[in-house]
Write a protein that holds these residues in place. Structure first.
Motif, short mmCIF file in Angstrom:
data_model
loop_
_atom_site.label_atom_id
_atom_site.label_comp_id
_atom_site.label_asym_id
_atom_site.label_seq_id
_atom_site.Cartn_x
_atom_site.Cartn_y
_atom_site.Cartn_z
N VAL A 80 0.85 -1.32 0.09
CA VAL A 80 0.17 0.12 0.08
C VAL A 80 0.93 1.27 -0.11
O VAL A 80 0.65 2.28 -0.63
N LEU A 331 -4.31 -4.76 -4.60
CA LEU A 331 -5.84 -5.11 -4.51
C LEU A 331 -5.81 -6.39 -4.30
O LEU A 331 -6.35 -7.09 -3.19
N HIS A 334 -3.79 -7.58 -1.03
CA HIS A 334 -4.61 -7.30 0.09
C HIS A 334 -5.66 -8.31 0.29
O HIS A 334 -6.03 -8.76 1.25
N LEU A 338 -6.38 -10.97 3.17
CA LEU A 338 -7.57 -11.12 3.80
C LEU A 338 -8.00 -12.89 3.99
O LEU A 338 -8.90 -12.95 5.01
N HIS B 5 -7.81 10.26 -7.30
CA HIS B 5 -8.14 9.45 -6.30
C HIS B 5 -7.39 9.44 -5.16
O HIS B 5 -7.92 9.51 -3.90
N HIS B 6 -6.31 9.79 -5.31
CA HIS B 6 -5.30 9.75 -3.76
C HIS B 6 -5.22 11.28 -3.26
O HIS B 6 -5.10 11.14 -1.98
N ALA B 52 -10.38 -7.89 8.85
CA ALA B 52 -10.63 -7.84 7.47
C ALA B 52 -11.18 -6.48 7.15
O ALA B 52 -10.97 -6.10 6.06
N VAL B 55 -8.30 -4.20 6.66
CA VAL B 55 -7.79 -4.32 5.37
C VAL B 55 -8.62 -3.81 4.20
O VAL B 55 -8.05 -2.83 3.19
N MET B 56 -9.91 -4.13 4.19
CA MET B 56 -10.70 -3.83 3.01
C MET B 56 -11.05 -2.28 2.88
O MET B 56 -11.25 -1.47 2.11
N TYR B 58 -9.37 0.29 4.75
CA TYR B 58 -8.23 1.24 4.34
C TYR B 58 -7.09 0.84 3.41
O TYR B 58 -6.70 1.44 2.61
N PHE B 59 -6.59 -0.41 3.66
CA PHE B 59 -5.68 -0.79 2.35
C PHE B 59 -6.19 -1.03 1.04
O PHE B 59 -5.56 -0.73 0.22
N MET B 60 -7.60 -1.51 0.93
CA MET B 60 -8.32 -1.46 -0.22
C MET B 60 -8.86 -0.40 -0.55
O MET B 60 -9.73 -0.36 -1.54
N HIS B 61 -8.98 0.59 0.15
CA HIS B 61 -9.53 1.95 0.12
C HIS B 61 -11.08 1.85 -0.22
O HIS B 61 -11.49 2.69 -0.85
N LEU B 62 -11.64 0.69 0.17
CA LEU B 62 -13.23 0.73 0.11
C LEU B 62 -13.78 1.71 0.87
O LEU B 62 -15.00 2.14 0.24
N GLU B 65 -14.20 4.51 -1.73
CA GLU B 65 -14.71 4.55 -3.04
C GLU B 65 -16.23 5.05 -3.13
O GLU B 65 -16.79 4.89 -2.10
N TRP B 68 -20.53 2.04 -6.25
CA TRP B 68 -20.34 0.99 -7.20
C TRP B 68 -19.78 -0.19 -6.12
O TRP B 68 -20.29 -1.31 -6.51
N LEU B 72 -21.08 -4.10 -6.72
CA LEU B 72 -20.28 -5.07 -7.08
C LEU B 72 -19.95 -6.14 -6.06
O LEU B 72 -20.00 -7.50 -6.55
N LEU B 73 -20.03 -5.83 -4.83
CA LEU B 73 -19.79 -6.83 -3.74
C LEU B 73 -20.98 -7.50 -3.24
O LEU B 73 -20.86 -8.74 -2.53
#
Lengths: 350, 125
Positions: A80, A331, A334, A338, B5-6, B52, B55-56, B58-62, B65, B68, B72-73
């Protein structure tokens, strides 16, 4: 106003790159892929009356699992940070952190390899674990047979014994028995032949021990009785009408195996090839679920490593064109982390 | 697009990293402390869910987002929960015998299982 020539171009779809959308869709399928395994594990475990949890049964090392969890968390952090560095166009920093991620992936697989070796060394493999006393007794007999056949094949391969059907263990044994009294084949030196004679005596003695155990296992008669046919007949004459001879037990098989391991001639061979009989109820379903979940996870780790190697191959030529690649690989990585976050408590702690 | 995005958010990833490490240590501690099995199960799975989520989000930036992510999920999450629930009635209700019929000779195994059950019933009586 919307018809003004300065109006922005109409934008379709969701506001993320196509590659990222593709990765998320792929991760959606991956969630279902691992849910099939994790869900099956939960259901099978709940549906079983017992489950092996003792370290001596499973050789599951919580400390190694914990270290591997830590390794994956550090690698997730690194990836990251690498992505953030890519976005800030600090490509040197991105490469450094991607390298650390790759090295940590190797560390993870190395620790996993140590864990797998522990299980292979103790034969904790699907379909190879005796779950009852009778299966444990049969396994001792089967492993001894494998050892005897392996030893006998040496004579056939070296041309010391010649027999048209090498799998016919009884007739091959008779030929091996005669080696110490037989003549030296021309292709062997006197010294070589002496070695084969010593070896033949030991291997034939081992064969007799296996044969004795095998006959008792097949007939399911206690080892206290001499072998078939005289021994079994004797056992039957001592019985009242309707009674069965006492069955072979795990304890006496274990005792017999220990005697064999203490033998000077072939004890070392037996110790190296035959596992101590140790029934583990539900051991096979445990091993199946353990290996399928951790195995597929390890395959995903390898795929992630390939993604990182591809980007690291760019070296100092790494530029902003690779930002999406790093983000998508991140992604994926991660997601690998997970999955492990759930595998660790389910396999190592619960 | 990644730049835009960042720039819209900033996450202290090191804090998330330490939270994840702390959660892992907590999981191991629950194992060492030897609580009752169901308690350990609930605790470690709760910690796993917390990890989990970290991670989802912050690390995966959900967390950052758009909507969407739900579109999707949601289907995959529903199917992921549905699969074990669908399997449970058939397999999760003590389907397998302790003598593991997948290995060995059936007749022997059944006889052994019957003996085991008879012994259990005798004990109960």
């Amino acid at each position: 106003m919307s018809h003004s020539p300065k109006a922005p171009a109409l934008r379709m779809g969701i506001p993320i790159p196509n590659s990222k959308l593709g990765m998320w869709l792929f991760l959606g399928t991956e969630i279902m892929f691992f849910t099939a395994f994790i869900g099956s594990y939960i259901v099978l475990r709940l549906g079983s009356r017992g489950w092996p949890t003792d370290y001596n049964d499973t050789h599951i090392n919580v400390l190694l699992g914990g270290v591997n969890t830590f390794v994956l968390i550090v690698s997730s952090y690194c990836v990251v940070v690498a992505h953030e560095a890519m976005a800030l166009k600090n490509f040197a920093r991105a490469r450094q952190f991607l390298w650390v991620t790759l090295i940590l992936a190797f560390v993870f697989l190395g620790i996993k390899g140590v864990e797998y070796k522990g299980k292979i060394d103790h034969d904790i493999l699907p379909g190879r674990i005796p779950e009852t006393a009778s299966q444990a007794v049969k396994k001792v007999s089967n492993q001894l047979e494998e050892l005897v056949r392996e030893r006998f094949s040496r004579y056939i391969d070296a041309g010391v014994v010649s027999y048209p059907q090498p799998g016919d263990i009884l007739n091959v044994a008779n030929l091996i028995r005669e080696i110490p009294n037989g003549e030296r084949p021309n292709e062997l030196t006197t010294e070589q032949f002496e070695q084969w004679k010593t070896s033949a005596a030991a291997d034939y003695a081992l064969f007799l021990k296996w044969q004795d155990l095998h006959e008792h296992v097949v007939a399911n008669v206690s080892l206290e009785y001499p072998a078939a046919p005289a021994g079994f007949l004797e056992a039957r004459t001592k019985l009242k009408a309707g009674e069965k001879p006492p069955e072979i037990t795990l304890d006496e098989t274990r005792k017999r195996l220990n005697e064999m391991k203490a033998n000077e001639q072939y004890g070392a061979l037996v110790s190296a090839h035959v596992f101590d009989p140790h029934p583990i109820v539900y051991g096979n379903i445990f091993a199946s679920t353990y290996f399928i979940m951790t195995g597929f996870h390890a395959i995903h780790v390898i795929v992630g490593m390939i993604l990182f190697i591809i980007v690291l191959k760019q070296g100092s030529a790494l530029n902003e064109k690779w930002t999406d690649w790093v983000e998508n690989s991140g992604l994926y990585w991660h997601f690998v982390d997970l999955v492990w976050i759930f595998l660790f408590p389910m396999l190592y702690i619960i | 697009m990644s730049d835009e995005h960042h720039s819209s958010h900033h996450v202290n990833y090191l804090t998330i990293f330490f939270v994840l490490c702390g959660c892992t240590a907590l999981s191991v501690a629950f194992d060492v402390l030897h609580f009752a099995k169901p308690v350990t199960m609930v605790l470690v799975l709760a910690v796993a869910c917390a990890k989990a989520m970290c991670v989802m989000m912050y690390f995966m930036h959900l967390k950052f987002e758009g909507n969407w992510k739900f579109v999707l999920l949601a289907p995959t999450t529903i199917l992921a929960i549905g699969l074990p629930l669908a399997l449970f009635p058939d397999i999760g209700s003590s389907y397998y015998t302790p003598t593991a019929p997948q290995v060995g000779v059936w007749a022997d195994e059944i006889a052994e299982y019957e003996q085991h059950d008879a012994a259990e019933q005798a004990e109960k009586q």
